[in-house]
Design a protein around this motif. Sequence first.
Motif, PDB file in Angstrom:
ATOM      1  N   VAL A 152      33.464  40.919  44.356  1.00 13.23           N
ATOM      2  CA  VAL A 152      33.998  40.588  45.684  1.00 13.23           C
ATOM      3  C   VAL A 152      35.047  39.488  45.582  1.00 13.23           C
ATOM      4  CG1 VAL A 152      33.416  39.602  47.930  1.00 13.23           C
ATOM      5  CG2 VAL A 152      31.945  41.366  46.921  1.00 13.23           C
ATOM      6  N   SER A 153      34.784  38.479  44.757  1.00 17.92           N
ATOM      7  CA  SER A 153      35.799  37.429  44.584  1.00 17.92           C
ATOM      8  C   SER A 153      37.066  38.004  43.980  1.00 17.92           C
ATOM      9  CB  SER A 153      35.241  36.303  43.699  1.00 17.92           C
ATOM     10  OG  SER A 153      34.869  36.788  42.423  1.00 17.92           O
ATOM     11  N   GLY A 154      36.916  38.979  43.058  1.00 14.50           N
ATOM     12  CA  GLY A 154      38.091  39.629  42.491  1.00 14.50           C
ATOM     13  C   GLY A 154      38.861  40.427  43.522  1.00 14.50           C
ATOM     14  N   VAL A 155      38.148  41.077  44.444  1.00 11.05           N
ATOM     15  CA  VAL A 155      38.813  41.831  45.516  1.00 11.05           C
ATOM     16  C   VAL A 155      39.613  40.887  46.409  1.00 11.05           C
ATOM     17  CG1 VAL A 155      38.417  43.186  47.606  1.00 11.05           C
ATOM     18  CG2 VAL A 155      37.172  43.745  45.506  1.00 11.05           C
ATOM     19  N   VAL A 156      39.019  39.732  46.769  1.00 13.89           N
ATOM     20  CA  VAL A 156      39.714  38.752  47.616  1.00 13.89           C
ATOM     21  C   VAL A 156      40.981  38.246  46.922  1.00 13.89           C
ATOM     22  CG1 VAL A 156      39.555  36.466  48.681  1.00 13.89           C
ATOM     23  CG2 VAL A 156      37.610  38.050  48.808  1.00 13.89           C
ATOM     24  N   LEU A 157      40.848  37.903  45.639  1.00 15.29           N
ATOM     25  CA  LEU A 157      42.012  37.399  44.897  1.00 15.29           C
ATOM     26  C   LEU A 157      43.080  38.483  44.756  1.00 15.29           C
ATOM     27  CD1 LEU A 157      40.054  35.491  42.114  1.00 15.29           C
ATOM     28  CD2 LEU A 157      41.379  34.450  43.966  1.00 15.29           C
ATOM     29  N   GLY A 158      42.654  39.720  44.498  1.00 11.04           N
ATOM     30  CA  GLY A 158      43.611  40.809  44.382  1.00 11.04           C
ATOM     31  C   GLY A 158      44.331  41.069  45.690  1.00 11.04           C
TER      32      GLY A 158
ATOM     33  N   GLY B 183      37.943  27.167  44.613  1.00  5.22           N
ATOM     34  CA  GLY B 183      37.859  28.203  45.637  1.00  5.22           C
ATOM     35  C   GLY B 183      37.351  29.525  45.079  1.00  5.22           C
ATOM     36  N   TRP B 184      37.947  30.627  45.576  1.00  2.00           N
ATOM     37  CA  TRP B 184      37.533  31.960  45.148  1.00  2.00           C
ATOM     38  C   TRP B 184      37.733  32.154  43.645  1.00  2.00           C
ATOM     39  CZ3 TRP B 184      34.579  35.322  47.579  1.00  2.00           C
ATOM     40  CH2 TRP B 184      34.489  35.261  48.967  1.00  2.00           C
ATOM     41  N   MET B 185      38.777  31.547  43.114  1.00  2.19           N
ATOM     42  CA  MET B 185      39.049  31.694  41.688  1.00  2.19           C
ATOM     43  C   MET B 185      37.934  31.058  40.855  1.00  2.19           C
ATOM     44  SD  MET B 185      41.338  33.222  39.944  1.00  2.19           S
ATOM     45  CE  MET B 185      41.568  33.436  38.181  1.00  2.19           C
ATOM     46  N   ARG B 186      37.416  29.954  41.346  1.00  6.79           N
ATOM     47  CA  ARG B 186      36.314  29.313  40.629  1.00  6.79           C
ATOM     48  C   ARG B 186      35.073  30.198  40.659  1.00  6.79           C
ATOM     49  NH1 ARG B 186      33.123  23.777  42.344  1.00  6.79           N
ATOM     50  NH2 ARG B 186      31.901  23.550  40.411  1.00  6.79           N
ATOM     51  N   TRP B 187      34.767  30.758  41.820  1.00  7.24           N
ATOM     52  CA  TRP B 187      33.634  31.679  41.916  1.00  7.24           C
ATOM     53  C   TRP B 187      33.807  32.848  40.947  1.00  7.24           C
ATOM     54  CZ3 TRP B 187      29.036  31.002  43.989  1.00  7.24           C
ATOM     55  CH2 TRP B 187      28.869  30.059  44.996  1.00  7.24           C
ATOM     56  N   HIS B 188      35.015  33.375  40.888  1.00  2.61           N
ATOM     57  CA  HIS B 188      35.289  34.515  40.022  1.00  2.61           C
ATOM     58  C   HIS B 188      35.102  34.143  38.552  1.00  2.61           C
ATOM     59  CE1 HIS B 188      36.900  38.475  39.221  1.00  2.61           C
ATOM     60  NE2 HIS B 188      37.795  37.982  38.387  1.00  2.61           N
ATOM     61  N   HIS B 189      35.580  32.961  38.185  1.00  4.53           N
ATOM     62  CA  HIS B 189      35.480  32.525  36.788  1.00  4.53           C
ATOM     63  C   HIS B 189      34.026  32.274  36.387  1.00  4.53           C
ATOM     64  CE1 HIS B 189      36.657  29.435  33.470  1.00  4.53           C
ATOM     65  NE2 HIS B 189      36.425  30.620  32.963  1.00  4.53           N
ATOM     66  N   VAL B 190      33.315  31.486  37.164  1.00  2.00           N
ATOM     67  CA  VAL B 190      31.946  31.122  36.807  1.00  2.00           C
ATOM     68  C   VAL B 190      31.025  32.341  36.840  1.00  2.00           C
ATOM     69  CG1 VAL B 190      29.946  29.724  37.456  1.00  2.00           C
ATOM     70  CG2 VAL B 190      32.258  28.750  37.579  1.00  2.00           C
TER      71      VAL B 190
ATOM     72  N   GLY C 209      42.467  44.687  37.506  1.00  2.00           N
ATOM     73  CA  GLY C 209      41.337  44.116  38.228  1.00  2.00           C
ATOM     74  C   GLY C 209      41.343  44.454  39.702  1.00  2.00           C
ATOM     75  N   VAL C 210      42.522  44.702  40.272  1.00  2.00           N
ATOM     76  CA  VAL C 210      42.592  45.107  41.681  1.00  2.00           C
ATOM     77  C   VAL C 210      41.819  46.403  41.885  1.00  2.00           C
ATOM     78  CG1 VAL C 210      44.137  45.846  43.524  1.00  2.00           C
ATOM     79  CG2 VAL C 210      44.783  43.926  42.041  1.00  2.00           C
ATOM     80  N   ILE C 211      42.044  47.352  40.960  1.00  2.00           N
ATOM     81  CA  ILE C 211      41.306  48.622  41.028  1.00  2.00           C
ATOM     82  C   ILE C 211      39.859  48.409  40.575  1.00  2.00           C
ATOM     83  CG2 ILE C 211      41.181  50.981  40.130  1.00  2.00           C
ATOM     84  CD1 ILE C 211      44.219  50.827  39.671  1.00  2.00           C
ATOM     85  N   GLY C 212      39.717  47.700  39.447  1.00  2.00           N
ATOM     86  CA  GLY C 212      38.398  47.542  38.860  1.00  2.00           C
ATOM     87  C   GLY C 212      37.400  46.867  39.778  1.00  2.00           C
ATOM     88  N   CYS C 213      37.797  45.792  40.424  1.00  2.00           N
ATOM     89  CA  CYS C 213      36.848  45.081  41.285  1.00  2.00           C
ATOM     90  C   CYS C 213      36.452  45.906  42.501  1.00  2.00           C
ATOM     91  CB  CYS C 213      37.429  43.732  41.705  1.00  2.00           C
ATOM     92  SG  CYS C 213      37.409  42.520  40.368  1.00  2.00           S
ATOM     93  N   LEU C 214      37.385  46.662  43.053  1.00  2.00           N
ATOM     94  CA  LEU C 214      37.030  47.563  44.156  1.00  2.00           C
ATOM     95  C   LEU C 214      35.996  48.583  43.707  1.00  2.00           C
ATOM     96  CD1 LEU C 214      40.498  48.230  45.825  1.00  2.00           C
ATOM     97  CD2 LEU C 214      38.520  47.163  46.923  1.00  2.00           C
ATOM     98  N   MET C 215      36.211  49.157  42.512  1.00  2.00           N
ATOM     99  CA  MET C 215      35.261  50.138  41.995  1.00  2.00           C
ATOM    100  C   MET C 215      33.906  49.486  41.702  1.00  2.00           C
ATOM    101  SD  MET C 215      36.823  52.954  42.172  1.00  2.00           S
ATOM    102  CE  MET C 215      35.556  53.939  41.365  1.00  2.00           C
ATOM    103  N   PHE C 216      33.926  48.271  41.153  1.00  2.00           N
ATOM    104  CA  PHE C 216      32.663  47.588  40.854  1.00  2.00           C
ATOM    105  C   PHE C 216      31.865  47.314  42.128  1.00  2.00           C
ATOM    106  CE2 PHE C 216      34.766  45.934  36.811  1.00  2.00           C
ATOM    107  CZ  PHE C 216      34.067  46.824  36.011  1.00  2.00           C
TER     108      PHE C 216
END
Length: 513
Positions: free
Chosen positions: A497-503, A281-288, A38-45
Motif C-alpha cells: 500500500v505504501s508503494g501504491v501511494v508513492l507510485g 513519511g510513506w517512504m519510511r513505511w515502505h523502507h522499513v 513497482g507501480v505495477i508490482g505493488c498494485l498486484m501485491f
Amino acid sequence: MYGSDASRITAAGGPVRLILRSWPPVRRWLYWTHRWLGVIGCLMFVMWLLSGLVMMYVGYPSLTAAERLAGLAPLRTGQARLSAADALARLPPEVREQAPRRIVLEMLADGAGGTAIPVWRILDAKGRAHAWSAVDGQPLRAFGAEQALWIARSFTGQSGGHVAETLQRDQWTVPQGLDLLRPLHRVEMGDAAGTELYVSSVSGEVVRDTTRHERVWNWLGAVPHWIYFTPLRADAPLWRDVVIWVSGICIVSAVTGLVIGVMRLRLRERYRNGRRTPYSGWMRWHHVAGLVGGVFVLTWVVSGWLSMDPNRWFQRAAPDSAGLARWHGPLDAAALKLAALQAPMPDARELELLSFDGRLLLQWRDGAGVSRVVDAATGAPLQLGEADIRAAAGRMKPGDAITGLQWLQQEDAHWYSHHNRRVTPVWRVSFADAAGTWLHVDPASGRILGTSTATSRVRRWLFNAPHSFDFPWLIRHRPAWDGVMWVLSAVGLVVSVSGVVLGWRRLRKGRPS
C-alpha cells in the motif's frame, strides 16, 4: 568511496576497476526499475494479498464429493435389470479396448414428479461419460433443458427453479476439466441462498453448484487472485503466459526493492537525523516494512510463479495406464449378480465397481460420504496387508525395486489435509525408478489415492510451503495458521500500500527519473 581508498582498490586490477566504474549505472538501473515496475508490482501485491485472505475462507466454486452424494436419491438396486457387464458391452468397440476409469450405479431423476431410476455411468479411459438406464438398458444422452430442471429439483429437494441458459462456459465453469461435459444447463433454483446448479447436457449429471455467497466473495478472492477472468482463462496457454509474465515483473520489482532497501539501511553509522533509514513519511513505511516483510513478499510471489510451472520444470508424466491396469487386475463385471445385491448401509447413494488382484470389489457410499468396500463374492470387508501391496507393486512396476513400504497412521509432510481431507491410514510404496515414484494406497479398497515423484515433492516445498504455509505442525492447529497468514499478509500490505501511494504521487508529478 571515490577518494584515495578507491584509487588504491582500483589499482588491484581490471575486474575491480570495471565494477567500480559500472556501479553508478547499475545503481541508477536498480532505482529506475524498482520505481516504475513497482507501480505495477505493488498494485498486484495489494490485490494478491487481499484476495488471498478471502481464499483462506471461501474457495473457488466446485461440487465436492460430499455435496454430490448428498444430492443423489437413495439407491434402489432392486429396480436394476441391466447388469454392469451388459452396460460395458454396450460401449463402442474402440472404447472397450481400454479399461474404464469408473463404473458406477446411481439414481437419476426421470420426471417432473420427482421419480428416479437407477443408471449405470461409465467413464471411459479418455474421460468421456456414457450412461444407460439400468431399468430398460436404453442409452441416456442429450439431456435437454426440461430434464435438467427435473435433475436440479431432485438434487436440491426444491420444487422451484428455472433453466436460465444453456452455455458452453461462464465464470464458474471455465476450467477445461469440464470440456467433455459441455454444453451445460445453468439452473437458478430461486432460493434464499441464490443457488445455481450446472447440469451436463451430455451426462445429465450436476457438475457444479454455486451460491450467491460464493459468487460474490470469489469476485474478491479466486477470480482476481488467479487472474481468472473467463475470456482469458478460456485460452489456457494464453492465461498461463499472462500469469507467468505478470508474476515475473513483480519478482523483479521485489528483488530490486530488497537490494535497494539493504543498500539504504545503516546499522552502524546512522544518518544525520539519527535514524537507520534516510526516509520519512510513506517512504519510511515502505523502507522499513520492506526490510521486515520483503522476503515474505518475494518468496510468496516466486512460489506463485513456480506454481505455473515455467519452462515446464515440474511437468508431470502421463499416467501409466498399463501399470494401473496391472495393479488392479482385470475387472470381472460378470461376477456381479444384481439379484443378490444388498447394500451394507441403510442410506446408500452410489455403488462403484473396483478390482484388486482380479477380485471384484463393491464400494458403497452413503449420503454423508461414508464409504464401505466389500468383496463382491463374499460380502466381507477388504483389508490389504503388506503382502498384498508388495504383490500389486511388483505387477505394476516389474522392473523397479520397492525401496520402502510404510504404514502411515497419521498425516505427514507429504500426505496431509489442508483444504481437502486425506484418507488415513494408508500404505506408502516407494520405488527405485528414475522418477522416484511414491504411491499412497487405500488399504480398504486397493485404490491408489495419490502418486508423487521426486520432482513433485520438490515442488511441494518450493510452492505449497512458502505460498500456503502448509507445514503439518501449523495446519494441525488451524487458528495458529490463520494468525501467521494474517500477520504476514498485513506486513506485506504495508509494503504494497505504501508503494501504491508513492507510485501514485510520482505518476501525478508526470516526470520520470
